[in-house]
Design a protein around this motif. Structure first.
Motif, PDB file in Angstrom:
ATOM      1  N   VAL A  88       0.973  -1.062   0.164  1.00 40.77           N
ATOM      2  CA  VAL A  88       0.124  -0.209   0.049  1.00 40.77           C
ATOM      3  C   VAL A  88       0.378   1.187   0.109  1.00 40.77           C
ATOM      4  O   VAL A  88       0.297   2.733  -0.755  1.00 40.77           O
ATOM      5  CB  VAL A  88      -1.267  -0.193   1.128  1.00 40.77           C
ATOM      6  N   LEU A  89       2.268   1.291   1.021  1.00 41.58           N
ATOM      7  CA  LEU A  89       2.815   2.460   1.431  1.00 41.58           C
ATOM      8  C   LEU A  89       3.802   2.214  -0.408  1.00 41.58           C
ATOM      9  O   LEU A  89       3.845   3.993  -1.114  1.00 41.58           O
ATOM     10  CB  LEU A  89       3.631   2.016   1.958  1.00 41.58           C
ATOM     11  N   ALA A  90       4.126   1.477  -0.939  1.00 40.19           N
ATOM     12  CA  ALA A  90       4.722   1.627  -2.364  1.00 40.19           C
ATOM     13  C   ALA A  90       4.024   2.171  -2.976  1.00 40.19           C
ATOM     14  O   ALA A  90       4.226   2.879  -3.730  1.00 40.19           O
ATOM     15  CB  ALA A  90       5.692   0.206  -2.480  1.00 40.19           C
ATOM     16  N   VAL A  91       3.010   1.164  -3.413  1.00 40.37           N
ATOM     17  CA  VAL A  91       2.112   2.321  -4.164  1.00 40.37           C
ATOM     18  C   VAL A  91       1.531   3.105  -4.365  1.00 40.37           C
ATOM     19  O   VAL A  91       1.852   3.814  -5.591  1.00 40.37           O
ATOM     20  CB  VAL A  91       1.002   0.555  -4.862  1.00 40.37           C
ATOM     21  N   ARG A  92       1.358   3.754  -3.113  1.00 38.67           N
ATOM     22  CA  ARG A  92       0.460   5.027  -3.246  1.00 38.67           C
ATOM     23  C   ARG A  92       2.026   6.180  -3.140  1.00 38.67           C
ATOM     24  O   ARG A  92       1.751   7.481  -3.463  1.00 38.67           O
ATOM     25  CB  ARG A  92       0.004   5.337  -1.972  1.00 38.67           C
ATOM     26  N   SER A  93       3.382   5.311  -3.057  1.00 39.91           N
ATOM     27  CA  SER A  93       4.103   6.328  -3.801  1.00 39.91           C
ATOM     28  C   SER A  93       4.527   6.997  -4.950  1.00 39.91           C
ATOM     29  O   SER A  93       5.239   7.964  -5.204  1.00 39.91           O
ATOM     30  CB  SER A  93       5.767   6.163  -2.725  1.00 39.91           C
ATOM     31  N   LEU A  94       3.206   6.710  -5.708  1.00 39.94           N
ATOM     32  CA  LEU A  94       3.930   6.554  -6.909  1.00 39.94           C
ATOM     33  C   LEU A  94       2.405   6.746  -7.715  1.00 39.94           C
ATOM     34  O   LEU A  94       2.885   7.546  -8.826  1.00 39.94           O
ATOM     35  CB  LEU A  94       4.395   5.019  -8.055  1.00 39.94           C
ATOM     36  N   VAL A  95       1.751   6.061  -7.108  1.00 37.67           N
ATOM     37  CA  VAL A  95       0.079   6.825  -7.256  1.00 37.67           C
ATOM     38  C   VAL A  95      -0.551   7.633  -6.876  1.00 37.67           C
ATOM     39  O   VAL A  95      -1.076   7.029  -5.799  1.00 37.67           O
ATOM     40  CB  VAL A  95      -1.021   5.402  -8.190  1.00 37.67           C
ATOM     41  N   GLY A  96      -1.263   9.083  -6.908  1.00 41.06           N
ATOM     42  CA  GLY A  96      -1.844   9.537  -6.288  1.00 41.06           C
ATOM     43  C   GLY A  96      -3.973   9.188  -6.748  1.00 41.06           C
ATOM     44  O   GLY A  96      -4.070   8.111  -7.865  1.00 41.06           O
ATOM     45  N   PRO A  97      -4.770  10.015  -5.721  1.00 40.67           N
ATOM     46  CA  PRO A  97      -5.711   9.055  -5.827  1.00 40.67           C
ATOM     47  C   PRO A  97      -6.497   9.706  -6.722  1.00 40.67           C
ATOM     48  O   PRO A  97      -5.825  10.617  -7.657  1.00 40.67           O
ATOM     49  CB  PRO A  97      -6.551  10.781  -4.250  1.00 40.67           C
ATOM     50  N   GLN A 248       3.103   8.303   5.921  1.00 39.80           N
ATOM     51  CA  GLN A 248       1.922   7.178   5.795  1.00 39.80           C
ATOM     52  C   GLN A 248       1.808   6.184   6.254  1.00 39.80           C
ATOM     53  O   GLN A 248       0.736   5.875   7.067  1.00 39.80           O
ATOM     54  CB  GLN A 248       2.253   6.668   4.092  1.00 39.80           C
ATOM     55  N   ARG A 249       2.861   5.484   6.867  1.00 32.67           N
ATOM     56  CA  ARG A 249       2.475   4.299   7.885  1.00 32.67           C
ATOM     57  C   ARG A 249       2.403   5.049   9.005  1.00 32.67           C
ATOM     58  O   ARG A 249       1.379   4.584  10.122  1.00 32.67           O
ATOM     59  CB  ARG A 249       4.367   4.007   8.035  1.00 32.67           C
ATOM     60  N   LYS A 250       2.869   5.517   9.793  1.00 32.15           N
ATOM     61  CA  LYS A 250       2.328   6.328  11.137  1.00 32.15           C
ATOM     62  C   LYS A 250       1.055   7.034  11.071  1.00 32.15           C
ATOM     63  O   LYS A 250       0.068   6.319  11.993  1.00 32.15           O
ATOM     64  CB  LYS A 250       3.243   7.783  11.641  1.00 32.15           C
ATOM     65  N   ARG A 251       0.828   7.552  10.034  1.00 35.45           N
ATOM     66  CA  ARG A 251      -0.866   7.307   9.672  1.00 35.45           C
ATOM     67  C   ARG A 251      -1.802   6.381   9.328  1.00 35.45           C
ATOM     68  O   ARG A 251      -3.297   6.593  10.329  1.00 35.45           O
ATOM     69  CB  ARG A 251      -0.711   8.485   8.809  1.00 35.45           C
ATOM     70  N   MET A 252      -1.000   5.014   9.465  1.00 37.44           N
ATOM     71  CA  MET A 252      -1.970   4.036   9.074  1.00 37.44           C
ATOM     72  C   MET A 252      -2.135   3.002  10.337  1.00 37.44           C
ATOM     73  O   MET A 252      -2.358   2.030  10.453  1.00 37.44           O
ATOM     74  CB  MET A 252      -1.240   2.814   8.528  1.00 37.44           C
TER      75      MET A 252
END
Ligand SMILES: Cc1ncc(COP(=O)(O)O)c(C=O)c1O
Length: 355
Positions: A88-97, A248-252
């Motif tokens: 999840v962290l890896a993909v969202r580092s490349l792809v936005g909402p 983002q990890r902390k947020r999750m």
């Protein structure tokens, strides 16, 4: 073979249920996640030097992150509790909402993360289908969507899985990954490599981990599969991407404290459990033969068997003391790992060939 087994009951339909071990002694080939930490690994965990990792003060976590980043040839890495969180962290580092990632239709990110990339990151996916889970560049080219403003979902990244779990532990050839890299760079897309089992690909082919790392912008790797650690995965990428992933990890809710105890298991696994994966691969070929699958088609530690009677086969294997799992109505999966030595692999092969 007295180990009592019950079935997960909350997952319909019945044909897909996986047996759950309660006690006793069976040969467990359901997954390479079922391993128990070895005595040496437990000892390494017990003596780990630790600190508060949210403050960046856990020396063992830092050592693991630096080591894995270096192994893959990237600037930085981040320890996560699971491979799913790493993805999840890896993909969202490349792809936005509102953007999309392309992947193979049976990719773990598409099939087995319960829609996390959509539910948590607002990302959509389109998939190509390849029977062996491989990169299909002509189809990827045709799927790729450039940013056309307020008309279409733009493709921000392409995700590949190496080895490919649901394609039977298939290895993606480096040449195909390099061609994909060239295409992605040309169109300005990122590449995510789900390398939960990149260690198996490395051992099976002799390809240096850095070569795999070089084709991707961001990589996720797992320590808790073939490497036999009880917990732990990492996201690997640029210093900027990892700094953002840390936030983002902390947020999750994934910021952990004295987690060096777990990182120590990962460091131990990297020292002692990588080269031995070749044994798992040999055991998988042995099991394939017993199940009527061409051993040459088995690249690493996963054997996929197509059987119309999949659920019945799993039940009969269980009676014979071998735990295997269905991964589809007519598909059975066997996975070799640290907890299955040569004698156990031979015993399982004997039991399964009798079925
Ligand atoms: C290819 C692949 N990626 C990611 C994961 C997720 O790992 P975890 O179970 O630690 O969330 C798995 C789990 O089996 C996997 O096979």
């Amino acid at each position: 073979m007295s180990r009592r087994v019950r079935w997960l009951t909350h997952r319909p339909p019945a044909a897909h249920r996986t047996p759950v071990v309660e006690d006793g002694d069976v040969i467990d080939l359901r997954s390479d996640t079922v391993t128990q930490p070895t005595e040496e690994m437990r000892a390494a965990m017990a003596r780990a030097e630790v600190g508060d990792d949210v403050y960046g003060e856990d020396p063992t976590v830092r050592a693991l992150e630096e080591r894995v980043a270096d192994l893959l040839g990237h600037e930085a890495a981040l320890f996560t509790p699971t491979g799913s969180m790493a993805n999840v962290l890896a993909v969202r580092s490349l792809v936005g909402p509102g953007q999309e990632v392309l992947c193979e239709s049976r990719a773990h990110i598409a099939r087995a993360e319960l829609g996390a990339h959509g539910a948590l990151s607002g990302i959509t996916m389109r998939t190509w289908i390849h029977p062996e889970g491989q990169v299909d560049l002509p189809t990827i080219r045709s799927l790729f969507a450039p940013d056309m403003g307020p008309f279409f979902v733009p493709t921000a990244a392409i995700s590949v899985e190496n080895t490919h779990n649901f394609a039977g532990g298939a290895v993606l050839p480096l040449a195909d990954l390099r061609d994909l890299r060239e295409f992605a760079t040309g169109v300005g897309a990122g590449i995510h490599l789900d390398g939960a089992r990149i260690w198996n690909a490395h051992v099976a082919t002799g390809t240096p981990l850095r070569e795999y790392g070089a084709v991707a912008d961001v990589v996720s790797v797992c320590l808790s599969k073939g490497l036999g650690a009880p917990v732990g995965s990492l996201v690997v990428g640029s210093a900027d991407a990892i700094a953002e992933a840390r936030v983002q990890r902390k947020r999750m809710g994934g910021g952990m404290r004295q987690v060096g105890i777990l990182a120590a298991a990962g460091l131990h696994a990297l020292d002692h459990h990588v080269e031995r994966l070749a044994e798992d691969h040999a055991h998988a070929r042995l099991l394939a033969e017993a199940c009527g699958v061409d051993p040459e088609s088995v690249a690493t530690n996963i054997v996929v068997v197509e059987r119309p009677d999949a659920a019945d086969f799993v039940a009969r294997a269980r009676e014979a003391g071998v735990l295997i799992a269905t991964v589809g109505p007519t598909t059975v999966r066997l996975v070799t790992h640290l907890g299955v030595d040569r004698a156990a692999a031979e015993a399982a092969a004997k039991a399964l060939s009798g079925l």
